[in-house]
Design an enzyme around this catalytic site. Structure first.
Site, PDB file in Angstrom:
ATOM      1  N   ASP A  54     -16.100  78.165 -27.005  1.00 36.73           N
ATOM      2  CA  ASP A  54     -15.540  77.026 -26.277  1.00 36.73           C
ATOM      3  C   ASP A  54     -14.029  77.145 -26.142  1.00 36.73           C
ATOM      4  OD1 ASP A  54     -15.534  73.399 -26.824  1.00 36.73           O
ATOM      5  OD2 ASP A  54     -15.340  74.587 -25.014  1.00 36.73           O
ATOM      6  N   HIS A 245     -17.983  66.475 -31.599  1.00 36.59           N
ATOM      7  CA  HIS A 245     -17.181  67.535 -30.973  1.00 36.59           C
ATOM      8  C   HIS A 245     -16.052  66.820 -30.251  1.00 36.59           C
ATOM      9  CE1 HIS A 245     -17.134  71.600 -28.865  1.00 36.59           C
ATOM     10  NE2 HIS A 245     -16.309  70.914 -28.138  1.00 36.59           N
ATOM     11  N   HIS A 247     -12.325  66.122 -28.659  1.00 39.25           N
ATOM     12  CA  HIS A 247     -11.156  66.748 -28.064  1.00 39.25           C
ATOM     13  C   HIS A 247      -9.930  65.917 -28.376  1.00 39.25           C
ATOM     14  CE1 HIS A 247     -12.917  69.817 -25.008  1.00 39.25           C
ATOM     15  NE2 HIS A 247     -13.448  69.934 -26.197  1.00 39.25           N
ATOM     16  N   CYS A 278      -7.647  71.542 -21.737  1.00 41.21           N
ATOM     17  CA  CYS A 278      -8.506  70.570 -21.055  1.00 41.21           C
ATOM     18  C   CYS A 278      -8.484  70.892 -19.569  1.00 41.21           C
ATOM     19  CB  CYS A 278      -8.000  69.156 -21.309  1.00 41.21           C
ATOM     20  SG  CYS A 278      -9.001  67.906 -20.476  1.00 41.21           S
ATOM     21  N   ASN A 287      -9.789  71.110 -27.577  1.00 42.26           N
ATOM     22  CA  ASN A 287     -10.450  71.065 -28.885  1.00 42.26           C
ATOM     23  C   ASN A 287      -9.481  70.684 -30.006  1.00 42.26           C
ATOM     24  OD1 ASN A 287     -13.202  72.067 -28.437  1.00 42.26           O
ATOM     25  ND2 ASN A 287     -12.179  73.922 -27.725  1.00 42.26           N
TER      26      ASN A 287
END
Lengths: 337, 337
Positions: A54, A245, A247, A278, A287
């Site tokens: 990711d 998860h 951000h 992003c 992240n």
């Protein structure tokens, strides 16, 4: 008797579980109650390291295969129990992951560490298994518009597409992790209904995903919306099967993770050095950095099995290779002391 | 357990048991006790950017820029803005223009403008300049006190007592700060009991509010909880404020825990002004924008307009020629959707 069975099933009698003392109604003098005891925070948290997949997927520079392999090997040495290695997606769509097979075959798989890979379809699944993958992950979205714009089909259609993958994974006894994006906000729809997230989570869980990772894809969540969403989802999926998860685009990730822990979640996704920006706010962060998460968890007395120094070394390595600064505040602070 | 038929019913059906004994849900922790988590309905933000923030910036900021910053902040809904510090310009050149700043700003009727006064000289200068609220600084660390203001904690308290008594005579409210509440750059560990001792002393001397500062940002929700729990034994929670630094990215979860414990006053700095003198190049104060985003997302009122704070942050960052430390400000200005 039904109550007793429930008690045993819930494993409430696990030692160190702060609330058990309160539950039994006995007056227990706790000299200095820690935050963990008062709020029943988990003793252990599993960190799912998503940096190599990711994280790198959202980095502009295409990273050489050798660098990716070194990164994953260094992360394996840091004590992380799960490291998302790569994605078996078409290189046409994600050039960063074109070396998926070489990466999978090149890494030194440490015993006790899982290396899940993304498999968007059956073809990807088959390629993954051939390359030696023993765990896969699939993706859904809680927002119809996001699903349409991203993969050109509705949420329901995307879940049906994964039926093939789920069936094949069951036959091959390969565990599957489910991801849901846009769980608190969508760049197109705005606010996302918690009930929709709960529905998608339930679908993924009943399809056979052993864990469902709830992603705040654009980082707009706050402890308020996070709580609301987790309350709805945990009615449909056991909290032990949930992961968050988060951000950090709006700086809220650690606060959101803290409330999730307070609600019983004990699996957290994060990315070394905060890799991955992003795509909906160019230049903004994405992240949350694994270093910052581990710092917070260790400060709470929660075990992760991770060696923070070795983790920071891995972060320093990848930042040098990418020629960029780390997004981890802990790494920035410690190297500038 | 009642008569035999009821007993059998309860043995066989959990749902029936719960229907007849509703309190069992809580005992079994099935009810989400967390949803009863109470947060303050209103949080007062104490804006420290113009003083604590600018004091830690390398560039000397022209007086007119400071004045314009404060005037802009006065129009955002903030009710407390720390304007300047009446400290010797020999020690803090950034604050040399304290009188000009204080006399230059437009004092909005609903806003208070406390100023720092480290000693009687400073206090007298502040009063001569028109100050109607002052602040004094203590430390929970002996080493920090000696290194910073060249005297022990006890000696500093005696100095402040003089200032506080003079303030009392003029009915000028005094705010007290305790630095190194969660860690010190020189001492290994700061005992919560020491923080409590200093806080209590300041409170008993007459400070109406005590701001507990994580000066080097090393605190985590765990240490914040333990420290506050101890301090709250000696000082009422409605008198306490938290002043969290974001050097290790922990400020927002630390503030969250403080709110959960009943604290309802938070210090922050627009654009996250002010670095950390103990970790060169790292961040210091938590940015007001990020705090507001979290609080508003939780339904907590502040009376402050986030967009106007972002604009004030843009202004000062342009003037300083640097980027904002606020993630919210960064995300907003980079949003592509």
């Amino acid at each position: 008797m039904a109550v007793a069975v429930r008690l045993v099933n819930r494993n409430i009698l696990r030692p160190g579980h702060g609330r058990q003392y309160l539950a039994f109604g006995s007056v227990v003098q706790v000299k200095t109650a820690s935050l963990r005891a008062v709020h029943s925070l988990p003793e252990k948290v599993k960190i799912v390291e998503v940096g190599p997949r990711d994280g790198l997927q959202n980095e502009k520079t295409v990273v050489p295969t050798e660098t990716k392999i070194n990164l994953i090997n260094m992360l394996s040495e840091s004590g992380l129990p799960v490291i998302e290695a790569t994605s078996f997606v078409s290189p046409k769509w994600v050039p960063q992951m074109a070396d998926q097979v070489e990466v999978m075959k090149g890494i030194s798989k440490k015993p006790g560490v899982s290396y899940p890979v993304l498999t968007p379809n059956l073809k990807g699944f088959q390629a993954a298994v051939k390359a030696g993958a023993s765990e896969v992950a699939i993706f859904g979205a809680a927002s119809e518009l996001f699903s349409k714009k991203n993969i050109n089909c509705s949420v329901e259609e995307s879940l049906q597409r994964f039926d093939d993958v789920m069936k094949a994974a069951k036959e091959a006894a390969v565990p599957v992790r489910g991801y849901i994006s846009c769980v608190v906000g969508c760049p197109y729809e705005g606010k996302v209904a918690p009930e929709k997230v709960a529905y998608v989570a339930k679908r993924l869980y009943s399809m056979g995903c052993y864990e469902v990772s709830l992603g705040d894809t654009i980082g707009v969540g706050t402890p308020g919306s996070m709580t609301e969403m987790l309350e709805a989802v945990s009615k449909e999926v056991p909290v032990s099967a949930l992961a968050v998860h988060c951000h950090d685009t709006y700086g809220q990730a650690l606060a959101n993770i803290l409330v999730a822990l307070q609600m019983g979640v004990s699996v957290v996704d994060s990315s070394v050095a905060g890799l991955g920006g992003c795509p909906y706010a160019q230049g903004a962060s994405g992240n949350v950095a694994t270093e910052d998460v581990v710092y917070m968890l260790h400060g709470l007395g929660i075990q992760t099995g991770v060696d923070l120094q070795k983790l920071m070394d891995a972060g320093a390595f990848i930042c040098r290779s990418l020629n960029r600064k780390t997004s981890s505040k802990v790494a920035q602070a410690i190297c500038k002391l | 357990m009642g008569n035999i038929p009821t007993t059998v019913k309860h043995c066989l059906s959990y749902e029936q048991t719960i229907k007849d004994y509703p309190w069992l849900r809580r005992w079994l922790q099935e009810e989400k006790i967390f949803t009863e988590q109470e947060y303050p309905k209103f949080v007062k933000i104490v804006e420290v950017g113009p003083r604590d923030g600018l004091q830690n910036e390398k560039e000397i900021v022209p007086t007119r820029v400071k004045v314009e910053l404060i005037d802009r902040l006065s129009a955002t809904g903030l009710s407390v803005i720390e304007a300047t510090s009446f400290v010797s310009s020999k020690w803090v050149p950034q604050m040399a223009d304290h009188t000009d700043v204080f006399q230059g700003i437009q004092k909005a009727p609903h806003v208070r403008y406390p100023v720092l006064t480290p000693n009687m000289q400073g206090f007298q200068d502040a009063v001569a300049a028109g100050a109607t609220e002052i602040a004094v600084f203590g430390s929970a660390s002996e080493s920090f006190s000696r290194r910073n203001i060249n005297c022990s904690i006890d000696e500093s308290m005696q100095r402040f007592e003089e200032v506080i008594n003079a303030a009392k005579e003029r009915q000028i409210p005094v705010r007290g700060y305790v630095s190194c509440a969660l860690g010190c750059p020189y001492e290994e560990c700061i005992e919560p009991s020491k923080v409590a001792e200093v806080a209590k002393r300041l409170y008993e001397m007459g400070c109406y509010e005590i701001s507990l500062g994580d000066t080097i940002g090393v605190g985590t929700p765990g240490s914040m909880f333990t420290m506050l729990q101890r301090v709250m034994k000696d000082v009422p929670v409605n008198v306490l404020a938290v002043h969290c630094h974001d050097t290790y990215g922990q400020a927002l979860p630390n503030i969250l825990v403080a709110l959960q414990m009943g604290v309802s006053v938070v210090d922050s700095a627009v654009a996250g002004l002010g670095g950390c003198p103990y970790a060169q190049g790292s961040t210091g104060n938590i940015s007001t924008e990020d705090v507001l985003y979290m609080l508003h997302g939780m339904g907590i009122q502040t009376g402050v307009n986030l967009d106007k704070v972002i604009e004030s942050g843009d202004f000062i960052c342009n003037a300083l020629g640097r980027k904002s430390n606020s993630k919210v400000a960064q995300a907003r200005c980079r949003r592509t959707l």
